[in-house]
Design a protein around this motif. Structure first.
Motif, PDB file in Angstrom:
ATOM      1  N   GLN A 235       2.739 -33.828  -4.805  1.00  0.00           N
ATOM      2  CA  GLN A 235       2.297 -35.164  -4.383  1.00  0.00           C
ATOM      3  C   GLN A 235       1.507 -35.894  -5.461  1.00  0.00           C
ATOM      4  OE1 GLN A 235      -0.739 -35.019  -1.273  1.00  0.00           O
ATOM      5  NE2 GLN A 235      -1.194 -32.886  -1.773  1.00  0.00           N
ATOM      6  N   TYR A 236       1.418 -35.305  -6.672  1.00  0.00           N
ATOM      7  CA  TYR A 236       0.601 -35.906  -7.718  1.00  0.00           C
ATOM      8  C   TYR A 236       1.428 -36.258  -8.956  1.00  0.00           C
ATOM      9  CZ  TYR A 236      -3.179 -33.855  -4.951  1.00  0.00           C
ATOM     10  OH  TYR A 236      -4.011 -33.511  -3.931  1.00  0.00           O
ATOM     11  N   PRO A 237       1.071 -37.342  -9.649  1.00  0.00           N
ATOM     12  CA  PRO A 237       1.727 -37.670 -10.919  1.00  0.00           C
ATOM     13  C   PRO A 237       1.379 -36.625 -11.969  1.00  0.00           C
ATOM     14  CG  PRO A 237       0.514 -39.558 -10.032  1.00  0.00           C
ATOM     15  CD  PRO A 237       0.088 -38.365  -9.247  1.00  0.00           C
ATOM     16  N   ALA A 238       2.369 -36.190 -12.735  1.00  0.00           N
ATOM     17  CA  ALA A 238       2.135 -35.187 -13.775  1.00  0.00           C
ATOM     18  C   ALA A 238       1.073 -35.654 -14.771  1.00  0.00           C
ATOM     19  CB  ALA A 238       3.444 -34.883 -14.494  1.00  0.00           C
ATOM     20  N   ALA A 239       1.114 -36.935 -15.129  1.00  0.00           N
ATOM     21  CA  ALA A 239       0.154 -37.467 -16.112  1.00  0.00           C
ATOM     22  C   ALA A 239      -1.283 -37.367 -15.588  1.00  0.00           C
ATOM     23  CB  ALA A 239       0.495 -38.919 -16.430  1.00  0.00           C
ATOM     24  N   SER A 240      -1.468 -37.550 -14.280  1.00  0.00           N
ATOM     25  CA  SER A 240      -2.811 -37.477 -13.704  1.00  0.00           C
ATOM     26  C   SER A 240      -3.326 -36.040 -13.673  1.00  0.00           C
ATOM     27  CB  SER A 240      -2.794 -38.055 -12.283  1.00  0.00           C
ATOM     28  OG  SER A 240      -2.445 -39.423 -12.311  1.00  0.00           O
ATOM     29  N   ILE A 241      -2.425 -35.090 -13.426  1.00  0.00           N
ATOM     30  CA  ILE A 241      -2.818 -33.679 -13.453  1.00  0.00           C
ATOM     31  C   ILE A 241      -3.288 -33.301 -14.848  1.00  0.00           C
ATOM     32  CG2 ILE A 241      -2.001 -31.306 -13.187  1.00  0.00           C
ATOM     33  CD1 ILE A 241      -0.027 -32.356 -11.082  1.00  0.00           C
ATOM     34  N   LEU A 242      -2.548 -33.731 -15.863  1.00  0.00           N
ATOM     35  CA  LEU A 242      -2.943 -33.452 -17.249  1.00  0.00           C
ATOM     36  C   LEU A 242      -4.282 -34.106 -17.580  1.00  0.00           C
ATOM     37  CD1 LEU A 242       0.367 -33.787 -19.305  1.00  0.00           C
ATOM     38  CD2 LEU A 242      -0.927 -31.710 -18.801  1.00  0.00           C
ATOM     39  N   SER A 243      -4.494 -35.294 -17.048  1.00  0.00           N
ATOM     40  CA  SER A 243      -5.736 -36.020 -17.317  1.00  0.00           C
ATOM     41  C   SER A 243      -6.944 -35.255 -16.790  1.00  0.00           C
ATOM     42  CB  SER A 243      -5.670 -37.411 -16.678  1.00  0.00           C
ATOM     43  OG  SER A 243      -6.876 -38.112 -16.872  1.00  0.00           O
ATOM     44  N   VAL A 244      -6.784 -34.633 -15.630  1.00  0.00           N
ATOM     45  CA  VAL A 244      -7.881 -33.853 -15.043  1.00  0.00           C
ATOM     46  C   VAL A 244      -8.249 -32.685 -15.949  1.00  0.00           C
ATOM     47  CG1 VAL A 244      -8.484 -32.299 -13.150  1.00  0.00           C
ATOM     48  CG2 VAL A 244      -7.395 -34.474 -12.654  1.00  0.00           C
ATOM     49  N   VAL A 245      -7.230 -31.970 -16.415  1.00  0.00           N
ATOM     50  CA  VAL A 245      -7.467 -30.806 -17.268  1.00  0.00           C
ATOM     51  C   VAL A 245      -8.088 -31.217 -18.601  1.00  0.00           C
ATOM     52  CG1 VAL A 245      -6.349 -28.915 -18.512  1.00  0.00           C
ATOM     53  CG2 VAL A 245      -5.620 -29.484 -16.189  1.00  0.00           C
ATOM     54  N   GLU A 246      -7.672 -32.380 -19.123  1.00  0.00           N
ATOM     55  CA  GLU A 246      -8.173 -32.842 -20.416  1.00  0.00           C
ATOM     56  C   GLU A 246      -9.616 -33.338 -20.350  1.00  0.00           C
ATOM     57  OE1 GLU A 246      -5.302 -35.737 -21.455  1.00  0.00           O
ATOM     58  OE2 GLU A 246      -3.751 -34.280 -22.014  1.00  0.00           O
ATOM     59  N   THR A 247     -10.010 -33.860 -19.181  1.00  0.00           N
ATOM     60  CA  THR A 247     -11.350 -34.455 -19.059  1.00  0.00           C
ATOM     61  C   THR A 247     -12.397 -33.475 -18.538  1.00  0.00           C
ATOM     62  OG1 THR A 247     -10.750 -35.315 -16.872  1.00  0.00           O
ATOM     63  CG2 THR A 247     -10.480 -36.795 -18.752  1.00  0.00           C
ATOM     64  N   LYS A 248     -11.970 -32.366 -17.927  1.00  0.00           N
ATOM     65  CA  LYS A 248     -12.919 -31.395 -17.377  1.00  0.00           C
ATOM     66  C   LYS A 248     -12.984 -30.145 -18.263  1.00  0.00           C
ATOM     67  CE  LYS A 248     -13.339 -30.584 -13.041  1.00  0.00           C
ATOM     68  NZ  LYS A 248     -13.096 -30.205 -11.632  1.00  0.00           N
ATOM     69  N   ASP A 249     -14.095 -29.460 -18.185  1.00  0.00           N
ATOM     70  CA  ASP A 249     -14.228 -28.172 -18.852  1.00  0.00           C
ATOM     71  C   ASP A 249     -13.231 -27.205 -18.213  1.00  0.00           C
ATOM     72  OD1 ASP A 249     -14.931 -25.641 -19.750  1.00  0.00           O
ATOM     73  OD2 ASP A 249     -17.081 -26.091 -19.751  1.00  0.00           O
ATOM     74  N   LYS A 250     -12.391 -26.560 -19.018  1.00  0.00           N
ATOM     75  CA  LYS A 250     -11.352 -25.679 -18.484  1.00  0.00           C
ATOM     76  C   LYS A 250     -11.929 -24.528 -17.665  1.00  0.00           C
ATOM     77  CE  LYS A 250      -7.798 -26.714 -21.901  1.00  0.00           C
ATOM     78  NZ  LYS A 250      -6.844 -26.166 -22.909  1.00  0.00           N
ATOM     79  N   ASN A 251     -13.175 -24.164 -17.951  1.00  0.00           N
ATOM     80  CA  ASN A 251     -13.809 -23.099 -17.175  1.00  0.00           C
ATOM     81  C   ASN A 251     -14.097 -23.529 -15.742  1.00  0.00           C
ATOM     82  OD1 ASN A 251     -13.924 -21.239 -19.349  1.00  0.00           O
ATOM     83  ND2 ASN A 251     -15.715 -22.330 -20.182  1.00  0.00           N
ATOM     84  N   ASN A 252     -14.077 -24.865 -15.526  1.00  0.00           N
ATOM     85  CA  ASN A 252     -14.344 -25.396 -14.183  1.00  0.00           C
ATOM     86  C   ASN A 252     -13.067 -25.839 -13.460  1.00  0.00           C
ATOM     87  OD1 ASN A 252     -17.134 -25.071 -14.520  1.00  0.00           O
ATOM     88  ND2 ASN A 252     -17.300 -27.059 -15.570  1.00  0.00           N
ATOM     89  N   VAL A 253     -11.921 -25.516 -14.064  1.00  0.00           N
ATOM     90  CA  VAL A 253     -10.641 -25.889 -13.466  1.00  0.00           C
ATOM     91  C   VAL A 253      -9.996 -24.636 -12.870  1.00  0.00           C
ATOM     92  CG1 VAL A 253      -8.350 -26.864 -13.876  1.00  0.00           C
ATOM     93  CG2 VAL A 253     -10.335 -27.749 -15.121  1.00  0.00           C
ATOM     94  N   ASP A 254      -9.567 -24.715 -11.615  1.00  0.00           N
ATOM     95  CA  ASP A 254      -8.989 -23.538 -10.960  1.00  0.00           C
ATOM     96  C   ASP A 254      -7.610 -23.206 -11.529  1.00  0.00           C
ATOM     97  OD1 ASP A 254      -6.790 -24.745  -8.941  1.00  0.00           O
ATOM     98  OD2 ASP A 254      -8.530 -26.074  -8.991  1.00  0.00           O
ATOM     99  N   ASP A 255      -7.168 -21.978 -11.282  1.00  0.00           N
ATOM    100  CA  ASP A 255      -5.902 -21.487 -11.840  1.00  0.00           C
ATOM    101  C   ASP A 255      -4.703 -22.320 -11.390  1.00  0.00           C
ATOM    102  OD1 ASP A 255      -7.311 -19.523 -13.098  1.00  0.00           O
ATOM    103  OD2 ASP A 255      -6.784 -17.921 -11.692  1.00  0.00           O
ATOM    104  N   GLU A 256      -4.702 -22.728 -10.144  1.00  0.00           N
ATOM    105  CA  GLU A 256      -3.562 -23.501  -9.631  1.00  0.00           C
ATOM    106  C   GLU A 256      -3.414 -24.818 -10.380  1.00  0.00           C
ATOM    107  OE1 GLU A 256      -1.809 -25.436  -5.477  1.00  0.00           O
ATOM    108  OE2 GLU A 256      -3.663 -24.259  -5.446  1.00  0.00           O
ATOM    109  N   THR A 257      -4.531 -25.485 -10.637  1.00  0.00           N
ATOM    110  CA  THR A 257      -4.480 -26.748 -11.375  1.00  0.00           C
ATOM    111  C   THR A 257      -4.010 -26.520 -12.800  1.00  0.00           C
ATOM    112  OG1 THR A 257      -6.306 -27.625 -10.034  1.00  0.00           O
ATOM    113  CG2 THR A 257      -5.810 -28.769 -12.090  1.00  0.00           C
TER     114      THR A 257
END
Length: 282
Positions: A158-180
């Protein structure tokens, strides 16, 4: 002598049985009317006409609704139609769709691109997402002056691929869950694959640099996925688009009307008005 109750019972069942067949007979009649209109257009343009038109359709006589999108059955039928067409015969492809399965849209686009005869895609109202991908494979795109195309950025769930990438790029990867993180990996691949294919479709129509730039713009989340790309914007992007839509296309679309609702929201007198008619009526 038959009593009144038995007579009413038999009449009820007769009406019920007839009501079962009426939708079927209407469907057969409509299919014949559509094929006759397609054949008339083919005779005039000396081409193979293929339609890909998705409407919200009623199922049986219960009035249940079914939304339609580009799927594998569509691609199978389109590929079969192209196979039945001589290599040098033009193909007129009429499309009206919100999009659908990427695999199916890519199969159709590849087959149209490989066809040696001229391919013209007609967009009477809209061809979004996968519909735009198919349109890019054509030698010429003809749109109604108010019709629109859409961006080609991949959607992951249900999410745009570009927006998913944006989340990972803007957040510390240690704070991003495995599924994301997994979704981000899929998103990166999906965008790359789509850009590569769109560039392939565009290379014969423009230079490599322009094709690269346009594929980036269409596939990388420049706009929201439902952003309407108008005729003027499509032309500004470098696409070969015009709005010289033949009247026969509109006539054909009249045979693909949306299923009537109990309370129609749009009504008008279905006749073309001329200025002289309005002056006479005043």
């Amino acid at each position: 002598m038959m009593d009144v109750g038995t007579l009413i019972f038999q009449i009820f069942w007769m009406i019920f049985i007839i009501s079962m067949f009426i939708p079927f007979l209407r469907s057969v009649n409509l299919k014949g009317t559509r094929l006759a209109a397609i054949r008339e257009l083919e005779n005039k343009r000396k081409s193979r006409v293929i339609t890909l038109i998705h409407r919200q359709e009623a199922m049986s006589f219960f009035g249940l609704k079914m939304n339609r999108f580009i799927d594998i059955e569509d691609s199978e039928e389109v590929l079969r139609a192209i196979k039945l067409t001589p290599d040098d015969m033009p193909i007129d492809f009429i499309i009206h769709t919100p999009g659908g399965l990427v695999l199916a849209a890519e199969q159709i686009a590849r087959a149209l691109k490989k066809h040696k005869g001229k391919v013209t895609v007609f967009v009477p109202h809209y061809a979004m997402s996968g519909g735009t991908l198919i349109a890019l494979s054509a030698d010429e795109i003809i749109m109604d002056e108010n019709a629109v195309l859409g961006p080609l950025d991949p959607q992951i769930g249900q999410y745009p691929a570009a927006s998913i990438l944006s989340v990972v790029e803007t957040k510390d990867k240690n704070n991003v869950d495995d599924e994301t993180m997994i979704l981000a990996d899929i998103s990166k691949k999906a965008i790359g694959q789509m850009k590569k294919f769109v560039k392939e479709l565009l290379l014969e129509k423009m230079g490599e640099e322009e094709a690269e730039e346009l594929s980036e713009k269409l596939c990388s989340g420049t706009w929201t996925h439902d952003y309407p790309i108008t005729v003027e914007e499509a032309q500004a992007l470098g696409l070969k688009v015009n709005s010289e839509m033949p009247e026969e296309i509109y006539s054909l679309m009249n045979h693909y009307k949306q299923t009537e609702q109990r309370r129609p929201s749009v009504q008008y007198v279905p006749l073309p008005y001329r200025k002289s008619d309005n002056q006479k009526a005043q």
